[in-house]
Scaffold this active site. Structure first.
Site, mmCIF file in Angstrom:
data_model
loop_
_atom_site.group_PDB
_atom_site.id
_atom_site.type_symbol
_atom_site.label_atom_id
_atom_site.label_comp_id
_atom_site.label_asym_id
_atom_site.label_seq_id
_atom_site.Cartn_x
_atom_site.Cartn_y
_atom_site.Cartn_z
ATOM 1 C CB SER A 139 -0.800 0.011 1.204
ATOM 2 O OG SER A 139 -1.472 1.103 1.488
ATOM 3 C CE1 TYR A 152 -4.029 -2.304 5.118
ATOM 4 C CE2 TYR A 152 -3.254 -0.340 5.152
ATOM 5 C CZ TYR A 152 -3.646 -1.012 4.521
ATOM 6 O OH TYR A 152 -3.890 -1.139 3.119
#
Length: 257
Positions: A139, A152
């Site tokens: 990401s 995360y």
């Protein structure tokens, strides 16, 4: 021997878009996700539309024993996976200390441990066959700390670093490794609902098309979208204290409602 591309998290979103992009190019697929009904529907549709073989397996990647059973099935079936796409991932949002620990542990199990395990087992099989390709999905969050999404963001930083290191390790074996770092993608994820109407946010199909083309060129780090690529430079060149402050402010501004 029939060759397959295996995609985790393939029942929706980016994983589904990648499955469709590969099926359109005539690739046989093995799809993995938690929801059997959704996988069955996807497999049927892709087979009918593109005439490829689509196998599927419902498997919760947060459960190591389920992964063991699945990997044993793959070994006994003698199916050759020449492309592995680790797209499955979990996200959490909010103050870390306020989160349910079991959900945070599941995030680590799926985003880090399952991904590394699949790379280890299937990567070994690829090396034995003299080649293959692995794509791990990280990401933009991998490039900086992520206050309010700390676990995360840290898991995606692992994926980025691990993938780049593995790429160098496997170079001589003929196994290629790439890592995809998309920005927000138009989907059902609540975190980006406020971004979903923006022209700057790519659709899963746009990200998948860019990714498949980049894989064909064996790109190491794949960042779809010019704006997203510029953001990665800012994160790497800016002062760490400033980067984490800005990231925290952005995450708060787009917090789920």
């Amino acid at each position: 021997m029939t060759r397959y591309a295996m995609i985790t998290g393939a029942s929706r979103g980016l994983g589904l878009a990648l499955a469709e992009a590969l099926a359109r190019r005539g690739r046989n697929l093995i799809l993995v996700a938690r929801q059997r009904d959704a996988l069955e529907a996807v497999a049927s549709e892709l087979t009918q539309r593109f005439g490829v073989e689509v196998l599927f397996r419902a498997c919760d990647l947060s459960e190591p024993l389920r992964i063991s059973g699945f990997l044993l099935e793959l070994e006994e079936s003698d199916r050759h996976i020449d492309l592995l796409i680790n797209c499955a991932g979990l996200r959490s949002y909010g103050h870390f200390l306020a989160q349910d620990w079991m959900q945070e542990q599941d995030l680590i199990e799926v985003n880090i441990l399952a991904l590394a395990r699949l790379c280890h087992v299937i990567g070994n099989a690829m090396a034995v066959h003299g080649g293959g390709q692995i794509l791990n999905v990280a990401s933009l969050a991998a490039f900086q700390p992520g206050p309010w999404m700390s676990n995360y963001a840290a898991s995606k930083a692992y994926v980025l670093s691990f993938s780049e290191g593995l790429r160098e390790e496997l170079r001589q074996s003929g196994v290629k490794v790439s890592v995809l770092c998309p920005g927000p993608v138009r989907s059902a994820q609540r975190l980006i609902e406020r971004l979903a109407s923006s022209q700057r946010v790519l659709s899963p199909e746009e990200v998948a098309l860019y990714t498949v083309r980049a894989l064909a060129r064996n790109r190491a780090v794949i960042v779809p979208g010019r704006r997203n690529r510029l953001l990665t430079y800012g994160a790497r060149l800016g002062s760490r204290w400033l980067v984490r402050k800005v990231a925290g402010a952005i995450n708060l501004a787009y917090r789920p409602r």
